[in-house]
Enzyme design. Structure first.
Site, PDB file in Angstrom:
ATOM      1  CG  HIS A 133      -0.843  25.251  38.696  1.00 51.94           C
ATOM      2  ND1 HIS A 133      -1.929  26.082  38.875  1.00 51.94           N
ATOM      3  CD2 HIS A 133      -0.971  24.748  37.424  1.00 51.94           C
ATOM      4  CE1 HIS A 133      -2.675  26.087  37.796  1.00 51.94           C
ATOM      5  NE2 HIS A 133      -2.111  25.290  36.885  1.00 51.94           N
ATOM      6  CG  ASP A 135       0.205  24.479  33.025  1.00 46.63           C
ATOM      7  OD1 ASP A 135      -0.522  24.274  34.019  1.00 46.63           O
ATOM      8  OD2 ASP A 135      -0.098  25.269  32.107  1.00 46.63           O
ATOM      9  CG  HIS A 283      -1.073  29.381  35.302  1.00 44.96           C
ATOM     10  ND1 HIS A 283       0.002  28.571  35.050  1.00 44.96           N
ATOM     11  CD2 HIS A 283      -2.183  28.637  35.018  1.00 44.96           C
ATOM     12  CE1 HIS A 283      -0.416  27.389  34.632  1.00 44.96           C
ATOM     13  NE2 HIS A 283      -1.737  27.402  34.612  1.00 44.96           N
ATOM     14  NE  ARG A 298      -2.851  23.294  28.935  1.00 45.64           N
ATOM     15  CZ  ARG A 298      -2.158  22.614  29.840  1.00 45.64           C
ATOM     16  NH1 ARG A 298      -1.916  23.136  31.022  1.00 45.64           N
ATOM     17  NH2 ARG A 298      -1.725  21.392  29.587  1.00 45.64           N
TER      18      ARG A 298
END
Length: 307
Positions: A133, A135, A283, A298
């Site tokens: 995917h 982000d 990723h 993150r």
């Protein structure tokens, strides 16, 4: 291996069948050669991913260092740092600021610091990010990048993989590139994140996060490189195509991230940091460590509309 006669052999007509050489350019044709004075670059593959030494990310980042960090990310698409023992939330925010402002993810749990998401997985909270995917592609201005640091890692497993979607585009057939150039696709969070929500929650969030459209092939906002920009969880259909054709085309394009030659894989250690260009790569967080504990923090970096 003889690859002739693929029209007679269904096995050889698969979307990913391509033995032999692939086009694996690190940068767009004509890009200037990069030079680094402050960073020690150790490539992990010839075209994507590099470990960087010679910098302590807990110390203030001046403009000269910031310039080299930005250049390294454009060149390698994902860069890694190990042994960042003094890297704290303030360092995390300062590093992300080299590229832009933090962008919150409406579905992630918040950490102790504003702008930082804490992703803690164990026997009671199973990782769900093990799908290729990009982000925030469901946003009108998807995240430009992400900065991820390891807080706690399992003794084995829990690696993350990235795939170079510029190289994915380069390796499509000429006929496929011609077919998809100029198409747009719908991106939507509901088919994935909505599975964990009530209908009332979905309805409330729809007001601020409606479906959006992005080009199937984007020009990277900083390099201009043509990059395949569809992903399995968030891209729902291609505008203007019949449903069956859209579904089949998205399936074939979605498979491209799974090609090993396009990928780099990172083994996390305590106090590691990864930064990736969210437009250039997809990723996949490998979920092979259950029920062991894995804790990451993150920051996503706000992006711009894609063209």
């Amino acid at each position: 291996m003889d690859t002739t006669g693929t029209d007679k052999n269904p096995l050889l007509a698969k979307p990913l069948f391509h033995s032999g050489r692939r086009v694996l350019d690190r940068t767009a044709p004509g890009a200037a050669q990069s030079e680094y004075r402050l960073l020690e670059i150790a490539p992990m593959t010839p075209h994507i991913g590099a470990e960087i030494a010679g910098v302590d990310l807990s110390r203030p980042i001046d403009e000269e260092l910031a310039k080299e960090l930005r250049q390294a990310l454009l060149e390698w698409k994902v860069i890694f740092f190990r042994g960042q023992h003094d890297f704290d939330p303030a360092s995390h925010l300062a590093l992300a600021a080299v590229w832009g402002e933090p962008e919150p993810n409406p579905f992630f749990p918040k950490g102790d610091t504003v702008g930082v998401s804490r992703l803690a997985k164990d026997a009671t909270a199973i990782g769900q990010e093990n799908i290729w995917h990009s982000d925030h592609s469901f946003m009108a201005a998807p995240a430009l990048g992400s900065v991820l640091r390891s807080v706690e890692v399992p003794p084995a497993g829990g690696d993350t993989m990235w795939a170079d979607m510029g190289a994915a585009y380069d390796n499509l057939t000429a006929e496929m590139r011609q077919r998809i150039d100029g198409l747009t696709a719908v991106h939507d969070w509901e088919p994935s994140w909505g599975a964990f929500m009530t209908q009332d929650q979905i309805t409330a969030l729809r007001r601020s996060l409606p479906p959006v459209e992005h080009p199937v092939v984007v020009s990277h906002p900083n390099t201009g490189r043509k990059t395949l920009y569809v992903n399995e969880p968030f891209t729902t259909r291609i505008v203007g195509l019949p449903e069956d054709e859209s579904r089949e085309l998205l399936h074939e394009l979605g498979l491209q991230a799974r090609i090993p030659e396009l990928q780099v894989r990172f083994r996390w250690q305590p106090d590691s940091v990864a930064i990736w260009d969210n437009i250039a790569v997809q990723h996949y967080a490998i979920n092979d460590y259950y029920p062991q504990r894995r804790v990451m923090e993150r920051i996503a970096i706000a992006g711009v509309p894609l063209s």
